[in-house]
Design a protein around this motif. Structure first.
Motif, short mmCIF file in Angstrom:
data_model
loop_
_atom_site.label_atom_id
_atom_site.label_comp_id
_atom_site.label_asym_id
_atom_site.label_seq_id
_atom_site.Cartn_x
_atom_site.Cartn_y
_atom_site.Cartn_z
N GLY A 25 0.76 -1.23 0.00
CA GLY A 25 0.00 0.00 0.00
C GLY A 25 0.79 1.28 0.00
N CYS A 26 2.11 1.22 0.18
CA CYS A 26 2.87 2.45 0.37
C CYS A 26 4.12 2.58 -0.50
N GLY A 27 4.48 1.60 -1.24
CA GLY A 27 5.69 1.76 -2.04
C GLY A 27 5.96 0.58 -2.95
N ALA A 28 6.39 0.87 -4.17
CA ALA A 28 6.82 -0.16 -5.12
C ALA A 28 7.80 0.50 -6.07
N CYS A 29 9.02 -0.01 -6.11
CA CYS A 29 9.99 0.59 -7.01
C CYS A 29 11.02 -0.43 -7.45
N ARG A 30 11.81 -0.08 -8.43
CA ARG A 30 12.88 -0.96 -8.87
C ARG A 30 13.96 -1.00 -7.80
N THR A 31 14.59 -2.15 -7.65
CA THR A 31 15.65 -2.30 -6.67
C THR A 31 16.82 -1.39 -7.03
N PRO A 32 17.30 -0.58 -6.10
CA PRO A 32 18.41 0.33 -6.39
C PRO A 32 19.66 -0.42 -6.84
N ALA A 33 20.43 0.23 -7.69
CA ALA A 33 21.67 -0.38 -8.19
C ALA A 33 22.62 -0.72 -7.06
N ALA A 34 22.63 0.11 -6.01
CA ALA A 34 23.53 -0.14 -4.87
C ALA A 34 23.22 -1.48 -4.22
N ALA A 35 21.94 -1.86 -4.16
CA ALA A 35 21.57 -3.15 -3.57
C ALA A 35 21.97 -4.29 -4.49
N ARG A 36 21.78 -4.11 -5.78
CA ARG A 36 22.16 -5.17 -6.72
C ARG A 36 23.67 -5.40 -6.72
N ARG A 37 24.43 -4.32 -6.60
CA ARG A 37 25.89 -4.45 -6.59
C ARG A 37 26.39 -5.09 -5.30
N SER A 38 25.65 -4.93 -4.21
CA SER A 38 26.12 -5.40 -2.91
C SER A 38 25.82 -6.87 -2.64
N ARG A 39 25.05 -7.51 -3.46
CA ARG A 39 24.69 -8.89 -3.20
C ARG A 39 25.84 -9.84 -3.51
N SER A 40 25.84 -10.94 -2.79
CA SER A 40 26.84 -11.99 -3.02
C SER A 40 26.38 -12.84 -4.19
N ARG A 41 27.25 -13.10 -5.12
CA ARG A 41 26.88 -13.91 -6.28
C ARG A 41 26.93 -15.40 -5.98
N ARG A 42 27.53 -15.74 -4.85
CA ARG A 42 27.57 -17.14 -4.41
C ARG A 42 27.04 -17.23 -2.99
N GLY A 43 26.04 -18.06 -2.79
CA GLY A 43 25.50 -18.24 -1.45
C GLY A 43 24.63 -17.08 -1.00
N ASN A 44 24.49 -16.97 0.32
CA ASN A 44 23.60 -15.98 0.91
C ASN A 44 24.23 -14.60 1.00
N THR A 45 23.36 -13.59 1.01
CA THR A 45 23.76 -12.20 1.24
C THR A 45 23.12 -11.74 2.54
N THR A 46 23.88 -11.04 3.38
CA THR A 46 23.33 -10.51 4.63
C THR A 46 22.75 -9.13 4.39
N TRP A 47 21.51 -8.93 4.84
CA TRP A 47 20.84 -7.64 4.68
C TRP A 47 20.00 -7.34 5.91
#
Length: 207
Positions: free
Chosen positions: A114-136
């Motif tokens: 009800g309050c927000g919908a947007c594309r995931t920021p580039a900073a979040a996409r860059r910060s994810r681990s490409r192998r295994g889990n990512t801590t957030w």
């Protein structure tokens, strides 16, 4: 892209909306057993992010399957795999156990019922681990929806008006659309539901 009909008003920022179906659910509360709703455990334990959308957990309506934490003054820390397809979701409840809304996100979009919908920021996409889990981390501190990764804020939505009012009431949450590959950390002050078991045998039998 498309817009969303807001259930609550008052967003200060504007967003590019993405196409996702929002679920506005009315949950029927079930009778709880005589055991305590919540149990205290030592701080900084790790637990599976058990899916509360099961018959055993009353489809997230059973407080004993959820986590008691005031997200308006603290942050929940989660470790999970991030992708463009699978959503990481929290069901948010007020003090009485009524559902306030859901926070859902992946590498494609970030959504708050009800309050927000947007594309995931580039900073979040860059910060994810490409192998295994990512801590957030996720919080609702100071009237803002914040997503943190690597010790920095990668998403910040300032709530206003009815949105700020309704989400300021969040006092507990449950995991939704998560399997036992995801983990969360019991930070200081967090109380785990009495049937939220470490092996997910109650809260996530479908996994």
């Amino acid at each position: 892209s498309s817009g969303i009909n807001a259930e609550y008003g008052g967003i200060k920022s504007s967003f590019d909306f993405v196409d996702y179906d929002f679920e506005f659910l009315t949950l029927n509360f079930i009778n709880i057993s005589s055991q305590p709703f919540f149990r205290a455990k030592k701080d900084n334990d790790q637990y599976p992010a058990c899916n509360c959308w099961t018959p055993e957990c009353g489809y997230c309506s059973n407080p004993a399957c959820n986590i008691q934490q005031d997200l308006t003054s603290s942050m929940v820390t989660v470790s999970s795999k991030l992708s463009r397809k699978t959503l990481n979701s929290l069901v948010l409840f007020d003090e009485a156990g009524n559902e306030v809304g859901k926070f859902r996100w992946n590498l494609r979009g970030v959504f708050l019922t009800g309050c927000g919908a947007c594309r995931t920021p580039a900073a979040a996409r860059r910060s994810r681990s490409r192998r295994g889990n990512t801590t957030w981390g996720f919080s609702l501190q100071n009237g803002a929806v914040q997503l943190t990764m690597g010790g920095r804020v990668v998403y910040d939505l300032i709530l206003d008006g009815e949105c700020k009012s309704i989400y300021s009431k969040v006092r507990s949450f449950g995991f939704y659309e998560n399997d036992c590959g995801a983990k969360f950390i019991q930070n200081p002050g967090v109380v785990i539901g009495s049937t939220f078991l470490e092996d997910c045998t109650v809260c996530s039998k479908q996994d």
